[in-house]
Design a protein around this motif. Sequence first.
Motif, PDB file in Angstrom:
ATOM      1  N   ASP A 365      44.522  43.626  36.370  1.00 49.36           N
ATOM      2  CA  ASP A 365      45.565  42.645  36.128  1.00 49.36           C
ATOM      3  C   ASP A 365      46.214  42.187  37.429  1.00 49.36           C
ATOM      4  O   ASP A 365      46.706  41.052  37.528  1.00 49.36           O
ATOM      5  CB  ASP A 365      46.634  43.216  35.189  1.00 49.36           C
ATOM      6  N   ARG A 366      46.193  43.047  38.454  1.00 49.86           N
ATOM      7  CA  ARG A 366      46.782  42.700  39.753  1.00 49.86           C
ATOM      8  C   ARG A 366      45.726  42.607  40.865  1.00 49.86           C
ATOM      9  O   ARG A 366      46.080  42.398  42.023  1.00 49.86           O
ATOM     10  CB  ARG A 366      47.834  43.735  40.140  1.00 49.86           C
ATOM     11  N   ARG A 367      44.463  42.806  40.500  1.00 52.70           N
ATOM     12  CA  ARG A 367      43.380  42.811  41.485  1.00 52.70           C
ATOM     13  C   ARG A 367      43.699  43.782  42.616  1.00 52.70           C
ATOM     14  O   ARG A 367      43.624  43.452  43.799  1.00 52.70           O
ATOM     15  CB  ARG A 367      43.117  41.399  42.022  1.00 52.70           C
ATOM     16  N   ARG A 368      44.043  45.002  42.243  1.00 53.22           N
ATOM     17  CA  ARG A 368      44.416  46.036  43.192  1.00 53.22           C
ATOM     18  C   ARG A 368      43.474  47.230  43.075  1.00 53.22           C
ATOM     19  O   ARG A 368      42.933  47.512  42.012  1.00 53.22           O
ATOM     20  CB  ARG A 368      45.856  46.501  42.923  1.00 53.22           C
ATOM     21  N   ASP A 369      43.301  47.934  44.180  1.00 56.28           N
ATOM     22  CA  ASP A 369      42.522  49.170  44.218  1.00 56.28           C
ATOM     23  C   ASP A 369      41.061  48.929  43.813  1.00 56.28           C
ATOM     24  O   ASP A 369      40.634  49.226  42.697  1.00 56.28           O
ATOM     25  CB  ASP A 369      43.142  50.236  43.311  1.00 56.28           C
ATOM     26  N   ALA A 370      40.315  48.371  44.757  1.00 58.64           N
ATOM     27  CA  ALA A 370      38.907  48.079  44.511  1.00 58.64           C
ATOM     28  C   ALA A 370      38.125  49.356  44.236  1.00 58.64           C
ATOM     29  O   ALA A 370      38.361  50.403  44.837  1.00 58.64           O
ATOM     30  CB  ALA A 370      38.306  47.356  45.716  1.00 58.64           C
ATOM     31  N   ILE A 371      37.192  49.274  43.298  1.00 54.58           N
ATOM     32  CA  ILE A 371      36.350  50.414  42.931  1.00 54.58           C
ATOM     33  C   ILE A 371      35.085  50.384  43.782  1.00 54.58           C
ATOM     34  O   ILE A 371      34.325  49.417  43.732  1.00 54.58           O
ATOM     35  CB  ILE A 371      35.976  50.359  41.438  1.00 54.58           C
ATOM     36  N   PRO A 372      34.824  51.433  44.569  1.00 52.36           N
ATOM     37  CA  PRO A 372      33.583  51.452  45.355  1.00 52.36           C
ATOM     38  C   PRO A 372      32.393  51.835  44.493  1.00 52.36           C
ATOM     39  O   PRO A 372      32.510  52.643  43.566  1.00 52.36           O
ATOM     40  CB  PRO A 372      33.870  52.527  46.417  1.00 52.36           C
TER      41      PRO A 372
END
Length: 436
Positions: A365-372
């Motif tokens: 929802d905030r485009r935060r904390d990219a998943i590797p």
Amino acid sequence: MADSRRRFRPGLVALAAAAFLAACSEREPILPGEREPVRPDATAEAPETLPALRIPPAQVNTDWGHLNGSTEHLAPSVALSASPALRWSVPIGEGDARRQRLISAPVVAGGAVYTLDAGGNVTAVATDGQVRWRASLAPAGEQPGEGFGGGIAAADGALVVTTGFGEALRLDPVTGGVQWRTRLEGTVRAAPVLGDGIAVVMARNNLGYGLNLDSGEIVWRLEGVGRGAGTIGAASPALRGPVAVMPFVTGEVRAVLARSGLTVWTAALTGGRRDLVRSIISDISGDPVIDFDIVYVGNQGGRMVALDRRSGERLWTLDEGSYSPALPVDGSVFVVSDAAELLRLNAADGTVLWRTGLPEWERPDRRRDAIPHFGPLLAGGRLVVASGDGLLRFFDPATGADLGAVQIPGGAAAQPAIAGGVLYVVSRDGRLHAFQ
């Protein structure tokens, strides 16, 4: 280390800020019409007719001494159960923290799994999960967390480790004792590659080295063209025969003779997605892969190329980036893109044959904390992707169809290793997990 940050005039910054604020103060009109997402949903997309794909027979390999299991980074087709389960899990030291990251992939050699944590500690674990030894590589007076990164390579009885402290070390595989230690001129975030009596190493300040494998003496030193900003991780050099392919932080790709450092050819990987600010960073993140006479390499900004290994000539360009090595298989190339999609490409021209979406954000929802995402690897006839959200995912190589997943406690922190029918992966909380 040289400061690579750009310097701005205060007056120009003030003018730019004033213009930006003025533009923001004007209410933007809301246009009528249906809203559509910028990117498609995370589902598989494939043309109606796909070229045939012959999956190589799975090998029961014993060692996995380099990133992706070979000096070329060309991952083999290996054996793995159709339904692997967590066999054992052991702590290996420090994991992710505010100012450090666990980014080093494990290697397997001589019946042991070797890991490097985020604090500069190397651990040797027997394949039954018993810890054999642990060694701290932090130099005297250094804080362990300041030197995260680096990597491990093992070949022909040699075990070489690079560290974020700017050093390369050869360790005794049995005891962990230091056999030699060489100081380099910059932080090292990537694993070395070993071959023909040389350890080839990339440093973050755009330098490449060839070290004598017996003594640690610097045989040659190369400096890349220009300066550039880099990502937290880094790409490792690849080696086939006498030639090493060196990935520089500026996007330069250079083929050199491993024993002398003499340049054979130079190419450039630049550009990326126009809608992303990170595309201005040219750092290579998709480690070079040598598939006979073709080199595949990608950056983090949205660009991937295929190069002729003999001349460096560009064969094709794709507007997709990568954070892991590509996987060539029988006329296709598989890659996890910088946009969190698993792709199957036509190796002849780089066209996309299918794409399957992967989760991109922990907080979408905030485009935060990219998943590797790490992979893909080919194991048990399936594509395997290890992800930071805590799942080990499996896909059909022919179609991209989702074949299920199993839990990775703590979430994947780096590329897995597979040997003896067992998949080893380090987690973000500083543990080594074995799936069989």
